[in-house]
Design an enzyme around this catalytic site. Structure first.
Site, PDB file in Angstrom:
ATOM      1  N   GLU A  80       0.819  -1.201   0.000  1.00 54.97           N
ATOM      2  CA  GLU A  80       0.000   0.000   0.000  1.00 54.97           C
ATOM      3  C   GLU A  80       0.863   1.265   0.000  1.00 54.97           C
ATOM      4  OE1 GLU A  80      -3.065   0.001  -0.377  1.00 54.97           O
ATOM      5  OE2 GLU A  80      -3.734   1.994   0.231  1.00 54.97           O
ATOM      6  N   ASP A  81       1.928   1.262   0.763  1.00 55.22           N
ATOM      7  CA  ASP A  81       2.643   2.508   1.033  1.00 55.22           C
ATOM      8  C   ASP A  81       4.066   2.590   0.495  1.00 55.22           C
ATOM      9  OD1 ASP A  81       0.477   3.519   2.372  1.00 55.22           O
ATOM     10  OD2 ASP A  81       1.146   2.866   4.344  1.00 55.22           O
TER      11      ASP A  81
END
Ligand code: MN
Length: 736
Positions: A80-81
């Protein structure tokens, strides 16, 4: 050593002893990848982002989950990051870990559609996904949609859920560093959704901490008040509890029962809830002393219970046997309350060590018993299956808000235990009515439910059922549910499971009605347009319906307009040649006007006997000396002809031209009728080439020859004429 390295060393020490060297290797590798990926990122508190990943893994280690789940916990935010991809994870950690990380990523993905650098940009490390309103819909819709996805994922993979819960627990532990306006929202969501979820999975260890920490942000004053009161009363309370424990131990030892006794810690939110729900003061809630006995086996549980009940007087209505009838989250224990020496109540819980672990860790207790044998594996399966059956309706409910409501009504609610006439026990969400019960027993019993007897007495159908009620459903021989049942204000049905089944029933009824009505509408329109033979299957196919039934239902439900169907007729590229199905098509090109396949340029005339027009199925007939005449395929003159050699396959071209079509109008005669009809035709630029009027006993019979482009235009004009005052019918007739 860096602080995060120390944190990771601690995690390594926490790993279950049952881990193999390969398991530990996997965890270390996951740490290395996560640490590198998140290296530049910080959380709101300013500490390195990796600390969050380690904390999540450490909460999971406490549950003794398999190494793959810990690894996925460490990696849960990488995809996600950071620049790490799912393909990277599959390559380095295998499919199981990839699946878990993917599952967690999908749960958080939706709210991130709107990337707002200030809130969610890389490097600020806010793990809470910030939800921004976007064109996709309102904020609430997106929250609901995320939750819907989460619950669907839960029913697919419990490990994903555990990671998500651990993630949320650490976020709420560190909520103090979040901007204030977010604290309350996140805390409320945790209390409404995540704590009930932990409860449903039976993981009491996660549930109470999620509740207490959320409560602290939602109602800080009350929280502080209760904490203060607890601290003040603690020494006193601990002394009393020690006395009680001593006494109990002696009593049990004298009777050869080995027991471990502990005071039961009371949690802040549960004290608050009792005060609020039962309208009690702090002292009234707090003064109820509670102890827990852990004894070696089930017979010892009942033996201890007997001893306690003969030493002190049991309080009526406080005894529950959750060993014989476990709670729906598989909690097992004996519960009782007695009047202690000082005449004040003492609550006692009695359970075996195995039941205790299951009470603390719920679905996650499974791994603590990995070597323990088949029994817990069976319980684990049962637990997962019961979650699935509570969510049986999950794929039917597409609306996100309704889905979340259904979770609250069907899954998070406490359960009540109801007896069937045959003595089976059925558990239902509390608040369920006899109708909910009936649908749970069998869909058909639900549909035919007309009354109910609870413990032998007739009751109204809105009556809420209580544990131990014995329910008998009175049914009609046939018939279906009432619309009232799905009216929320009447409170007749409380579960989504029953609601879904009722809706399906009505949908089916409607489908049958719509089907009949749709078919009638279409047949009537075709008759009016003088179309005798139709291949409904082709028509359905061309309009992109799977079956003719679906086409009729759509028409009946007004999802599809009759004019669209007629337009499809007129535009049909391939009109089936029913006279010569095997005739070789030597040309498939279309030119303007009429094309006679294989005999390009040959003169084509419209037959006067049947006056065909585009949309009609047609056939060419080779005349002697007058070229080809085009007839409707069902023209009586054509049907008479035996000499098939003279038929040709013909098709309509796309040119603008009109066709003279005879129509008949039947009406109660009135002044100005003919004027209205001609004005209407003029508005549509339609020529009238011939008119005759017959009036017989004030019924007017108008015969017109009009020039129309195609069936669509004809259908439209007939409709408009029929809507004129006094007109009974307008239809196409046969020429002559
Ligand atoms: Mn996270």
């Amino acid at each position: 050593m860096k602080p995060s390295t120390i944190a990771f060393e601690t995690l390594l020490e926490q790993l279950p002893e049952t881990y193999t060297p390969a398991d530990r290797e996997l965890v270390m590798k996951a740490y290395a990848v996560a640490e590198e990926a998140h290296r530049e990122q910080k959380r709101h508190s300013g500490e390195p982002y990796i600390n969050h990943c380690i904390a999540v893994a450490s909460i999971l280690a406490e549950l003794k989950v398999p190494a793959e789940v810990i690894a996925a916990g460490l990696l849960h935010d990488t995809v996600e990051d950071t620049s790490v991809t799912l393909a990277d994870i599959r390559r380095d950690f295998g499919d199981t870990v990839r699946l878990l990380v993917d599952g967690v990523t999908k749960l958080t993905h939706l709210p991130r559609v709107s990337h707002d650098a200030k809130d969610v940009g890389k490097g600020n490390g806010a793990d809470e996904k910030v939800i921004q309103p976007t064109s996709l819909g309102r904020k609430e819709d997106m929250v609901s949609e995320t939750l819907r996805k989460m619950f669907l994922a839960m029913s697919e993979n419990v490990d994903v859920m555990l990671i998500k819960l651990a993630d949320r627990l650490h976020n709420i532990r560190t909520l103090g560093h979040m901007p204030e306006h977010k604290q309350k929202r996140i805390a409320q969501e945790t209390l409404d959704i995540f704590a009930p979820l932990a409860n449903r999975l039976g993981i009491w260890q996660l549930k109470w901490e999620l509740e207490d920490l959320s409560f602290r942000y939602i109602n800080p004053e009350k929280y502080k008040e209760i904490v203060g009161q607890l601290a003040e009363r603690r020494p006193d309370r601990e002394r009393t509890l020690e006395e009680i424990k001593d006494k109990l131990i002696k009593l049990l030892e004298k009777n050869n029962i080995k027991a471990e006794i502990s005071g039961r810690p009371k949690h802040i939110y549960s004290i608050y809830k009792k005060m609020r729900d039962k309208d009690r003061t702090f002292n009234m809630v707090y003064d109820v002393r509670a102890v827990r006995l852990i004894v070696p086996d089930v017979p010892s549980c009942y033996a201890a219970l007997g001893l306690i009940h003969t030493s002190w007087r049991p309080i009526q209505g406080e005894f529950d046997d959750y060993i014989a009838a476990p709670k729906d989250n598989f909690y097992q224990s004996l519960h009782t309350a007695v009047k202690y020496d000082d005449k004040r109540p003492l609550e006692v819980q009695i359970r075996t060590p195995e039941m205790h672990l299951s009470a603390e860790y719920g679905i996650a207790a499974h791994w603590r018993y990995k070597e323990g044998g088949k029994q817990t594996d069976k319980n684990f399966e049962k637990h997962i299956n019961s979650l699935r059956s509570m969510m049986e309706w999950r794929t039917d409910v597409k609306d996100a808000a309704e889905f979340v409501e259904s979770m609250q009504s069907d899954v998070f609610k406490d359960r009540v235990y109801i007896q069937t006439p045959r003595g089976d026990i059925i558990d239902l969400p509390s608040g369920s009515t006899p109708i909910d019960f009936a649908y749970h027993v069998h869909t058909d019993i639900g549909h035919r439910c007309r009354g109910a007897k609870v413990n032998g007495k007739l009751v109204p159908l809105y009556q809420e059922l209580k544990t131990n009620d014995s329910v008998e459903i009175l049914t009609a021989k046939r018939g279906g549910p009432s619309r009232d049942w799905v009216n929320p204000s009447l409170g007749l049905v409380k579960t989504q499971r029953a609601r879904s089944k009722i809706k399906v029933w009505f949908k089916k009824q409607e489908d049958e009605q719509n089907l009949a009505q749709g078919r009638a509408t279409l047949e009537r329109e075709l008759q009016r347009l003088g179309i005798k033979e139709t291949n409904f299957e082709n028509l359905a196919h061309n309009l992109e319906y799977k079956t003719t039934d679906e086409l009729f239902i759509a028409l009946g439900a007004a999802d599809l307009s009759i004019s669209k169907v007629i337009k499809q007729f007129a535009e049909a590229e391939e009109i089936k040649d029913i006279l010569e199905p095997n005739a070789p098509a030597t040309s498939d090109k279309k030119s303007s006007g009429i094309e006679v396949v294989g005999l390009k340029g040959m003169l084509a005339n419209m037959a006067k006997c049947c006056a065909p027009m585009p949309g009609d199925e047609i056939v060419g007939f080779v005349t002697r000396g007058r070229g080809v005449t085009v007839h409707r395929h069902d023209c009586p003159n054509i049907l008479k002809i035996q000499d098939r050699e003279r038929f040709l396959k013909v098709d309509w071209g796309h040119a603008e031209r009109t066709y003279p079509i005879p129509i008949a109008i039947k009406a109660y005669d009135r002044q100005g009728l003919m004027v209205d009809v001609s004005k209407l035709l003029a508005d549509e630029n339609i020529n009238i080439t011939n008119v005759s009027v017959n009036i017989n006993r004030s019924i007017a019979d108008l015969r017109l020859m009009i020039e129309v482009r195609d069936l669509t235009q004809l259908s439209k004009i007939l409709n408009r004429i029929e809507n004129l005052p006094n007109v009974m019918e307008a239809r196409r007739t046969n020429p002559g």
